[in-house]
Structure formats: C-alpha cells, structure tokens
Design an enzyme around this catalytic site. Structure first.
Site, PDB file in Angstrom:
ATOM      1  N   SER A  57      -8.005   5.917   8.043  1.00 19.03           N
ATOM      2  CA  SER A  57      -6.851   5.494   8.823  1.00 19.03           C
ATOM      3  C   SER A  57      -6.040   6.691   9.340  1.00 19.03           C
ATOM      4  O   SER A  57      -4.819   6.668   9.339  1.00 19.03           O
ATOM      5  CB  SER A  57      -5.972   4.585   7.979  1.00 19.03           C
ATOM      6  N   ASP A  76       6.050   8.866  10.866  1.00 13.62           N
ATOM      7  CA  ASP A  76       6.624   9.724   9.826  1.00 13.62           C
ATOM      8  C   ASP A  76       5.836  11.016   9.622  1.00 13.62           C
ATOM      9  O   ASP A  76       6.108  11.760   8.676  1.00 13.62           O
ATOM     10  CB  ASP A  76       6.742   8.959   8.506  1.00 13.62           C
ATOM     11  N   ASP A 101       1.879  10.267  13.774  1.00 11.39           N
ATOM     12  CA  ASP A 101       2.495   8.938  13.674  1.00 11.39           C
ATOM     13  C   ASP A 101       3.999   9.008  13.421  1.00 11.39           C
ATOM     14  O   ASP A 101       4.597  10.095  13.436  1.00 11.39           O
ATOM     15  CB  ASP A 101       1.794   8.095  12.607  1.00 11.39           C
ATOM     16  N   THR A 129       0.829  -1.205   0.000  1.00 13.31           N
ATOM     17  CA  THR A 129       0.000   0.000   0.000  1.00 13.31           C
ATOM     18  C   THR A 129       0.868   1.261   0.000  1.00 13.31           C
ATOM     19  O   THR A 129       0.528   2.259  -0.613  1.00 13.31           O
ATOM     20  CB  THR A 129      -0.917   0.024   1.252  1.00 13.31           C
ATOM     21  N   SER A 178       6.071   4.157   8.593  1.00 18.18           N
ATOM     22  CA  SER A 178       4.918   4.922   9.072  1.00 18.18           C
ATOM     23  C   SER A 178       4.606   4.679  10.540  1.00 18.18           C
ATOM     24  O   SER A 178       5.431   4.935  11.407  1.00 18.18           O
ATOM     25  CB  SER A 178       3.719   4.606   8.183  1.00 18.18           C
ATOM     26  N   HIS A 179       3.447   4.120  10.813  1.00 18.51           N
ATOM     27  CA  HIS A 179       2.959   3.949  12.181  1.00 18.51           C
ATOM     28  C   HIS A 179       3.391   2.612  12.772  1.00 18.51           C
ATOM     29  O   HIS A 179       3.005   2.304  13.895  1.00 18.51           O
ATOM     30  CB  HIS A 179       1.440   4.022  12.148  1.00 18.51           C
ATOM     31  N   ASP A 237       2.631  11.738   8.821  1.00 18.70           N
ATOM     32  CA  ASP A 237       1.554  11.981   7.855  1.00 18.70           C
ATOM     33  C   ASP A 237       0.168  11.704   8.439  1.00 18.70           C
ATOM     34  O   ASP A 237      -0.833  12.112   7.861  1.00 18.70           O
ATOM     35  CB  ASP A 237       1.778  11.216   6.541  1.00 18.70           C
ATOM     36  N   ARG A 238       0.101  11.021   9.577  1.00 19.45           N
ATOM     37  CA  ARG A 238      -1.211  10.739  10.174  1.00 19.45           C
ATOM     38  C   ARG A 238      -1.510  11.679  11.335  1.00 19.45           C
ATOM     39  O   ARG A 238      -0.588  12.226  11.940  1.00 19.45           O
ATOM     40  CB  ARG A 238      -1.260   9.318  10.723  1.00 19.45           C
ATOM     41  N   LYS A 240      -0.490  12.609   2.759  1.00 15.40           N
ATOM     42  CA  LYS A 240      -1.310  13.061   3.867  1.00 15.40           C
ATOM     43  C   LYS A 240      -0.400  13.801   4.840  1.00 15.40           C
ATOM     44  O   LYS A 240       0.812  13.613   4.811  1.00 15.40           O
ATOM     45  CB  LYS A 240      -2.036  11.902   4.524  1.00 15.40           C
ATOM     46  N   ARG A 290      -8.908  -6.225   7.894  1.00 17.68           N
ATOM     47  CA  ARG A 290      -9.561  -4.976   8.286  1.00 17.68           C
ATOM     48  C   ARG A 290     -11.049  -5.074   7.948  1.00 17.68           C
ATOM     49  O   ARG A 290     -11.415  -5.365   6.813  1.00 17.68           O
ATOM     50  CB  ARG A 290      -8.947  -3.789   7.550  1.00 17.68           C
TER      51      ARG A 290
HETATM   52  C1  G1P Z   1      -2.928   1.370   5.803  1.00 20.04           C
HETATM   53  C2  G1P Z   1      -4.206   2.178   5.797  1.00 20.04           C
HETATM   54  C3  G1P Z   1      -4.281   3.011   4.537  1.00 20.04           C
HETATM   55  C4  G1P Z   1      -3.036   3.888   4.430  1.00 20.04           C
HETATM   56  C5  G1P Z   1      -1.782   3.030   4.537  1.00 20.04           C
HETATM   57  C6  G1P Z   1      -0.518   3.870   4.571  1.00 20.04           C
HETATM   58  O1  G1P Z   1      -2.907   0.503   4.688  1.00 20.04           O
HETATM   59  O2  G1P Z   1      -5.331   1.347   5.919  1.00 20.04           O
HETATM   60  O3  G1P Z   1      -5.436   3.789   4.576  1.00 20.04           O
HETATM   61  O4  G1P Z   1      -3.013   4.577   3.215  1.00 20.04           O
HETATM   62  O5  G1P Z   1      -1.831   2.237   5.721  1.00 20.04           O
HETATM   63  O6  G1P Z   1      -0.486   4.742   5.651  1.00 20.04           O
HETATM   64  P1  G1P Z   1      -3.316  -1.049   4.774  1.00 20.04           P
HETATM   65  O7  G1P Z   1      -2.474  -1.667   5.853  1.00 20.04           O
HETATM   66  O8  G1P Z   1      -4.764  -1.073   5.163  1.00 20.04           O
HETATM   67  O9  G1P Z   1      -3.073  -1.606   3.406  1.00 20.04           O
HETATM   68 ZN    ZN Z   2       2.609   7.478   8.308  1.00 22.08          ZN
END
Ligand code: G1P
Ligand code: ZN
Length: 539
Positions: free
Chosen positions: A363, A277, A275, A16, A111-112, A279-280, A374, A494
């Site tokens: 998210s 990095d 988060d 993603t 990211s997170h 962006d959240r 974001k 999810r």
């Molecule tokens: C998750 C979030 C998605 C976001 C992505 C990157 O992806 O659900 O909305 O864009 O992290 O931050 P997922 O793990 O669901 O593929």
């Molecule tokens: Zn992030």
C-alpha cells in the site's frame, strides 16, 4: 483543572492505524476528549510524562491539538513537544519521539483519506520506540473508552503554536519546535546528499507531488534547498486543511497529474508523490510506474549503495498481502525475510530486535529502522541515492532487477463502500470454503493451499488471527482477500493478486493476472455478494 462527567462512546475501537472516523464524528461534544483520556488511561496515566503531538494539518487538526494539550496538562503530563502550527508528518513525529526520548506521542491524521469537515479525521498513539501502539495497547484503549465516565481537562486559553519556543499551560511545559529541521538532519545522516546534489546539477529532473498535504515543507527544504533541485520541483507544496480538494493518496488513480506528466513526451527522469501525513510514497520513472512491492525489492537489493546502509541490511519484512519480490532478494542476500499482518505496528518488534532493517507494504509504504513508521520521503531519497550511484534510469534498474530475480506481477483491486453485511457474508462464506479448496482447479490454476493468515510475533510470541484469506496456487500465483481496517464508510474489500514470471517481463499486469482475477471472482463470488465486478481503484 476540572473533571467533566461524560458518557462513553461504544465505537472508539482503533483499526489498522488508530481511530478513524468522519471529521464531524470527532467534532461532536466529548468525542475527542473521551478518546484522549482513554489513551492516557490505557498507557498507565500521563503523570510526569513527556509526549510529542502533531498532525498532518487537515481540518480540525488545530482544534484537536489544543484539546490534547489541555487534557495532557490536566492529567499531569510534564511536557508536550509540538510541531509548529500543530503540524508534524508521521515519520517526523516518530523520529522526534525517539530522538527526544519521550514517553510516546499522539499523531493526528487519517493518512491518505481526504480531509475536510465532511471528510475524515484520525488519531493514534505511538509508543516510546516511535512506533504505532501494538494490539494489546489499542485493545486497552477501546476497553477504557467503552467504560469511560469522566475526563480531566484544564480550562485555559489556546496555546500559541505559531512561534518556536517554550510556554506553559496548566503547569505543563509546551515546547514548539520546527517541523522539518530534525527530520532533514536525520536524512542527511542516511543518504549521500553530495552525490544526489551532483546528479541534480547535471540536469537530472524530478517532480515531487506533495498533494497539498504535509510533505510539502519537508520536500521543499530537502529537495530544493538542500539538494539543489530547481524551484518548482515540488508541486502542490503548501499543506491545506482540505488538501485543496485533492485525495492525498499517492497511487496512479489519485496522483493522476503526476502520472500524466511522467508518461508524457517531456517527462522528468523521476517522479514521486506522498500522502496526507507523509508516510506513503509512489515512485515513477520516465514512462514507467514502479509497483510498491517492486520498489521494496529494489530498495532492499540496492540499499547498501547509500551511506546509512553501507554495511548491508540485517533482514526484511513485508506485510502478507505484499508481493514476494523482496523475499527473492532476501534469499539472494542470505538474510531473514518476515511476513507480517497488514499494518505498520507489526514491524515494530522486528525493528527493535534488530532482526530487520527494511520493511514495506504493497500500500505504498516503505521504511527502515531509522524511525518506526513508514516514511515516504525517505523512500524517495533512497531511490535518488541509488539512481545517483548507479547512473541508470528507473526502467533500466527495474529491467535488470527482473532479469535477475524474475517478476512478481502484482495488483490490488479495491471495492469501496460495499454494504458491510454483504461483505461480511462474502468473507464468511469464503472462510467456510477454505478446507475444500486444496486440489481444486480453476481457470487452469491448481490450488495448492488455502488458509486464513495467522501470525505469531517471533519476538514476543503474541498472536494475531484472521488477518486475511490466502489462496495459493501450485505455480506460485496467489489470491489474498481481506476487509480494510481504515475505512470510514461501509466496507472496503481488498483483493490482492500475484503471479510470478521467469520471463516475459513487459506484459501489462492486468493482462498477466487475468486468469487469477477470474479465479478470484469465481471462488469468492464477489459479484453475487456485493453486486460489484469492476473495482473502484486498481493499484
Ligand atoms: C491500509 C493499508 C495498510 C496500511 C494502512 C495504514 O490498511 O492496506 O497496508 O498499513 O492502510 O496506512 P487497510 O485499510 O487495508 O486496513
Ligand atoms: Zn499515511
């Protein structure tokens, strides 16, 4: 410059948001080097080009930046611009790619996801527009990585990234820049800093939890230094390689310290968390949590109150699993609303074409056309700007919003580290049953439609299939199910749940959604396939 013979890895498929693996996977010999070479091959080489490089500071960030510099130099790049210490938040990197008119950038982050030697690491490439590489490019990276036989690298000492200024490596220029300055200047062009400053001067209190991740220095500079919020407004403000053991995912489960304070007796007026990095964002009012889907809708309805959006917004976009709350605002404003697959890369074309100004995901991601990612701190500043202009509390603003548009009760249930084969079997069975679902009644809800979301990009016509199962009910309720594309362990299921209400806005979302939750268990047999009943994380 030397050319190193290597053996291709068969698992370098971006998900993603870029390539994410356990840190130790990236640390094995040639793994990172191969993928960086595959990136350059996939974008038609690096020769003569300029790139931005930076990451969220997690464990291995510093080593990875040095490797990228040596490979970029060996591939003939003209220049790399790096954040001081190798650090840049994702939105700040996106901004630099755009403002310095570069040929793209490499962002290091998971990211997170938690950071550390035994946790997660990630790498992704952003295009010259500042946004994540689209699927045709990430597919090309995977193809290149799968057949790679060698990479080019310069043998050199580490570049000193501690001091701002210019240096060179293997004939390539390296410019080390302040991580925060350009980003903070951009924020000043979008928001009414004087109004927000006056609000703080009048005793408005806020707490920003940076979760020991990259936004600490950004939030401290903007909130405390430029907007005059008292020292200590930003907590966990020093970025650490392991995020101090915190899980830098800004949701009620992981940002529990902030939640406890915001629900407590002497809560500040406003709370926010960001988060790994940057962006959240999570936004919380005194005694009230704002769901990300509602946050997007409120921001869309009120963006014109900030100077950067005073002319109004062109359109909005949300990822398919995000609630339809923002669609109602768009209908009211008479602007276009788009529904895209999960992942920020699908917003890029709409933003570039000027079709949308604001976009968001359930998210905890919200952003606008100011960058192509974001942007957590941006969302927090837009909220502050709205609070300063309206002079109301977060709960007053939410209640007024629901009274006007109705409330889309919404929740996401995550089932983590599920056995991958079992999760795949469950999704396959669910997909197989879709044709028979319309007309069926379950838990008192009648199914109107069921499909597997497919998207055709309205700008370039590219298509993306199998983006998540949707079960739509006659009363507007909805179940969505998909498997995560960012996890590094087993599968994460999810389950997204939504129910629209025209009145009765003070229910607990889990109670309001109870029949929809039971219907999801009944239709997908989550327990039968995975053995799970209770989700690991509820947002
Ligand atoms: C998750 C979030 C998605 C976001 C992505 C990157 O992806 O659900 O909305 O864009 O992290 O931050 P997922 O793990 O669901 O593929
Ligand atoms: Zn992030």
């Amino acid at each position: 410059m030397t050319t190193i013979q290597t053996v291709a890895f068969d698992d370098q498929k971006p998900g993603t948001s870029g390539l994410r693996k356990k840190t130790r996977v990236f640390m094995q010999a040639h793994y990172l080097e191969n993928f960086v070479q595959a990136i350059f091959n996939a974008i038609g080489g690096a020769k003569g080009k300029t790139f931005i490089v930076g990451g969220d500071g997690r464990f291995f960030n510093d080593r990875a930046v040095q490797v990228i510099l040596r490979i970029a130099a060996a591939n003939g790049a003209a220049k790399v611009i790096v954040g001081q210490g190798g650090i840049l938040s994702t939105p700040a990197a996106s901004h630099l790619i755009r403002s310095r008119k570069t040929d793209g950038g490499i962002i290091l982050s998971a990211s997170h996801n938690p950071g550390g030697e035994d946790e997660d690491f990630g790498i992704k490439f952003n295009m010259p527009n500042g946004g994540p590489a689209p699927e045709n490019i990430t597919d090309a990276m995977f193809r290149e990585a799968s057949v790679l036989v060698s990479y080019n690298i310069v043998e050199a000492q580490d570049v000193d990234l501690g001091a701002i200024g210019e240096t060179t490596i293997g004939g390539m220029a390296v410019e080390v820049v302040d991580c925060v300055a350009d980003y903070a200047a951009l924020m000043e062009t979008l928001f009414d800093f004087d109004k927000i400053r006056a609000m703080f001067a009048n005793g408005f209190r806020m707490r920003f939890d940076a979760m020991c991740a990259v936004t600490g220095p950004y939030a401290t500079e903007i909130l405390e230094n430029r907007l005059g919020a008292p020292a200590g407004t930003v907590t966990h403000g020093t970025p650490l390689p392991d995020f101090g053991g915190m899980h830098p995912d800004p949701n009620p489960t992981w940002a529990h310290e902030l939640m406890a304070e915001m629900m407590g007796d002497d809560a500040p007026n406003f709370g926010a968390a960001s988060d790994g990095d940057g962006d959240r964002n999570m936004v919380v009012g005194r005694g009230i949590y704002v769901s990300p889907s509602d946050s997007l809708a409120v921001l869309a309805a009120n963006a014109h109150l900030a100077k950067g959006y005073a002319k109004g917004i062109a359109g909005v976009a949300r990822s398919m699993p995000t609630s339809a709350a923002v669609d109602r605002v768009a209908a009211d404003l008479g602007i276009e609303a788009f529904e895209t697959p999960t992942g920020w890369k699908f917003f890029g074309n709409l933003l570039d074409a000027g079709r949308v100004t604001l976009c968001g995901e359930e998210s905890f991601g919200t952003g606008s056309d100011h960058v192509r990612e974001k942007d957590g701190l941006w969302a927090v500043l837009l909220w502050l700007n709205i609070l300063a202009v309206r002079g109301q509390s977060v709960s007053e603003i939410l209640e007024a919003h629901w009274a006007k548009y109705g409330r889309n009760y919404y929740s996401r249930h995550d089932f983590e580290a599920v056995d991958k084969d079992k999760a795949d079997a469950m999704m396959a069975a669910l997909r197989g049953s879709l044709a028979d679902l319309p007309g069926r009644e379950i838990e008192g809800l009648k199914i109107a439609n069921a499909d597997d979301f497919a998207y055709t990009d309205p700008v370039d016509g590219s298509t993306s299939a199998k983006q998540g199962v949707r079960i739509l009910f006659e009363d507007g309720s909805r179940i969505v199910m998909r498997l995560s594309g960012t996890g590094t362990q087993g599968a994460t299921l999810r389950l997204y749940l939504e129910r629209y209400a025209e009145s009765g806005f003070d229910q607990d979302p889990q109670e309001a959604l109870a029949p929809v939750i039971r219907a999801a268990q009944g239709l997908a047999d989550i327990q039968g396939y995975t053995g799970r009943v209770t989700p690991d994380v509820i947002t």
